[in-house]
Scaffold this motif. Structure first.
Motif, short mmCIF file in Angstrom:
data_model
loop_
_atom_site.label_atom_id
_atom_site.label_comp_id
_atom_site.label_asym_id
_atom_site.label_seq_id
_atom_site.Cartn_x
_atom_site.Cartn_y
_atom_site.Cartn_z
N ARG A 1 -8.16 6.61 -2.54
CA ARG A 1 -8.76 7.21 -1.40
C ARG A 1 -8.45 8.29 -0.94
O ARG A 1 -7.31 8.37 -0.65
CB ARG A 1 -9.31 6.09 -0.32
CG ARG A 1 -10.13 6.85 1.07
CD ARG A 1 -9.79 6.03 2.59
NE ARG A 1 -10.36 4.16 2.13
CZ ARG A 1 -10.46 4.10 3.18
NH1 ARG A 1 -9.20 3.65 4.32
NH2 ARG A 1 -10.35 2.62 2.87
N SER B 1 1.02 -1.39 -0.19
CA SER B 1 0.07 0.09 -0.04
C SER B 1 0.73 1.45 0.40
O SER B 1 1.89 1.32 0.77
CB SER B 1 -0.83 0.28 1.28
OG SER B 1 0.25 0.09 2.32
N ASN C 1 -4.21 -0.37 8.79
CA ASN C 1 -5.05 -1.83 9.70
C ASN C 1 -6.01 -2.38 8.70
O ASN C 1 -6.25 -3.77 9.18
CB ASN C 1 -5.79 -0.86 10.95
CG ASN C 1 -4.87 -0.84 11.89
OD1 ASN C 1 -4.01 -1.47 12.54
ND2 ASN C 1 -5.29 0.22 13.40
N GLU C 2 -6.46 -1.65 7.84
CA GLU C 2 -7.35 -2.48 7.67
C GLU C 2 -6.21 -2.59 6.07
O GLU C 2 -7.36 -3.99 6.00
CB GLU C 2 -7.95 -1.22 6.20
CG GLU C 2 -9.19 -0.42 6.97
CD GLU C 2 -9.81 0.70 5.53
OE1 GLU C 2 -10.02 0.13 4.57
OE2 GLU C 2 -10.61 1.28 6.55
N GLN C 3 -5.12 -2.17 5.61
CA GLN C 3 -4.82 -3.35 5.06
C GLN C 3 -3.61 -4.44 5.52
O GLN C 3 -4.24 -5.91 5.10
CB GLN C 3 -3.37 -2.64 4.12
CG GLN C 3 -3.47 -0.92 4.00
CD GLN C 3 -4.91 -0.70 3.05
OE1 GLN C 3 -5.67 -2.47 2.25
NE2 GLN C 3 -5.95 -0.29 3.32
N THR C 4 -3.56 -5.01 6.65
CA THR C 4 -2.84 -5.76 7.77
C THR C 4 -4.39 -6.86 7.83
O THR C 4 -3.67 -8.04 8.40
CB THR C 4 -2.28 -5.62 8.55
OG1 THR C 4 -2.99 -4.38 9.70
CG2 THR C 4 -0.88 -4.44 8.04
N ARG C 5 -4.82 -5.96 7.93
CA ARG C 5 -6.28 -7.01 8.37
C ARG C 5 -6.81 -7.80 7.25
O ARG C 5 -7.51 -8.63 7.28
CB ARG C 5 -7.77 -7.09 8.87
CG ARG C 5 -7.48 -5.62 10.15
CD ARG C 5 -8.74 -6.18 11.45
NE ARG C 5 -9.36 -4.76 10.26
CZ ARG C 5 -9.34 -3.36 10.58
NH1 ARG C 5 -8.27 -2.92 12.03
NH2 ARG C 5 -9.99 -2.12 10.04
N SER C 6 -6.80 -7.42 5.96
CA SER C 6 -7.00 -8.14 4.92
C SER C 6 -6.28 -8.95 4.23
O SER C 6 -5.37 -9.29 4.63
CB SER C 6 -6.77 -6.79 3.69
OG SER C 6 -6.14 -6.09 3.19
N ARG D 1 -7.98 1.81 -6.66
CA ARG D 1 -8.19 1.30 -5.08
C ARG D 1 -7.66 2.72 -4.32
O ARG D 1 -7.78 2.35 -2.99
CB ARG D 1 -7.41 0.22 -4.19
CG ARG D 1 -7.57 -0.58 -5.19
CD ARG D 1 -6.87 -1.99 -4.35
NE ARG D 1 -7.60 -2.68 -3.23
CZ ARG D 1 -6.93 -3.62 -2.65
NH1 ARG D 1 -6.10 -3.93 -3.38
NH2 ARG D 1 -6.75 -4.02 -1.96
N SER E 1 -5.45 3.93 10.58
CA SER E 1 -6.74 3.38 10.37
C SER E 1 -6.50 2.45 8.97
O SER E 1 -6.93 1.76 8.47
CB SER E 1 -8.49 4.62 9.98
OG SER E 1 -9.01 4.02 9.52
N PHE E 2 -6.09 3.58 7.73
CA PHE E 2 -5.74 3.16 6.62
C PHE E 2 -5.01 1.52 6.90
O PHE E 2 -5.39 0.56 5.96
CB PHE E 2 -5.26 3.84 5.67
CG PHE E 2 -4.27 3.03 4.17
CD1 PHE E 2 -5.35 3.69 3.47
CD2 PHE E 2 -3.42 3.26 4.00
CE1 PHE E 2 -5.22 2.90 2.17
CE2 PHE E 2 -2.92 2.92 2.73
CZ PHE E 2 -4.20 2.80 1.71
#
Length: 265
Positions: free
Chosen positions: A232, A117, A260-265, A230, A257-258
């Motif tokens: 934002r 990212s 954390n979204e990537q590491t959870r996906s 992708r 926040s951004f």
């Protein structure tokens, strides 16, 4: 202090702090990796991410060639890749601001497969707006008068530099910084641009701008976010270009926040 050697033989300094998913941090023009401590990002992120902080060539403890041919933005991008290779990291996240944001666009063009990212602050990929040629020329001329004079000129426009940032800024090599500027396409000949790379940037990309930064980001960054697969865009209120760099607390919630979204996906 760790160093690696870029493909052209220039030594690039970097520092590593923390543990977790790797996150490259790249500073603004005249800055260094120490900025991330001063502006609060290291303490806020080190428990959750492996922070990899470069001194761009011509800055900090990295080598400072005086030949303009040493400073293409493709070269700067491959300096970042050289650090990843030195650490044995195949893919990382990235946050760069202003000058570091421009190099983020270069990474999206020249090494997109190396980044999970990108977070790009205070930089947009399209031809520069009117007036940049004058600003570019002033920067170059004041650098020619030495760092003290350059900083005084900058402070007359953006306000006082934080003391630690100013102290580090005075240690810059103005001739190296001028060589970097000489190497870039002039604003009146279309300037630095990466809009031809947007279609190939398929990783998640967060673009961050202050609400008072039309000169360097603003609506052009918002346009780029819409064009990216992708992308934002986040506009942070009550922030100009300089303030959003030195006030890490303003941008941190969006970075965290951004990521954390990537590491959870």
């Amino acid at each position: 202090m760790p160093f690696t050697t870029a493909p052209d033989g220039v030594r690039i300094h970097y520092a590593v702090e923390g543990t977790g998913p790797p996150l490259i941090l790249l500073h603004g023009f005249t800055g260094s990796h120490r900025d991330w401590w001063s502006f609060g990002l290291v303490d806020a992120l080190r428990d959750d991410f492996q922070l990899i902080m470069l001194d761009a060539r011509g800055h900090g403890a990295s080598e400072k060639p005086h030949e303009p041919g040493s400073y293409g933005l493709d070269i700067a991008a491959f300096d970042v890749v050289a650090v990843l290779d030195d650490l044995g990291i195949r893919q990382a996240n990235y946050y760069g601001y202003s000058f570091g944001g421009i190099i983020g666009w270069a990474l999206g063009k020249y090494a997109p497969d190396r980044f999970a990212s990108l977070i790009i602050g205070g930089a947009q990929p399209y031809p520069p707006p009117a007036g940049i040629s004058t600003r570019f020329g002033e920067m170059f001329d004041y650098l020619g008068q030495g760092m003290e004079r350059y900083i005084e000129w900058s402070e007359s426009r953006v306000g006082p530099w934080p003391p630690e940032f100013r102290e580090r800024g005075l240690k810059n090599d103005p001739q190296a910084l001028q060589s970097f500027m000489r190497a870039q396409p002039m604003p009146d000949t279309d300037g630095i641009r990466f809009d031809d790379a947007l279609d190939g940037m398929t990783m998640p990309v967060l673009l961050v701008s202050g609400d008072d930064d039309e000169r360097y980001a603003g609506k052009r960054a918002e346009q780029a976010a819409a064009q990216l697969a992708r992308g934002r865009y986040v506009e942070i209120p009550d922030a100009n270009h300089f303030k959003l760099y030195i006030r890490g607390d303003l941008v941190l919630p969006f970075i965290v926040s951004f990521l954390n979204e990537q590491t959870r996906s």
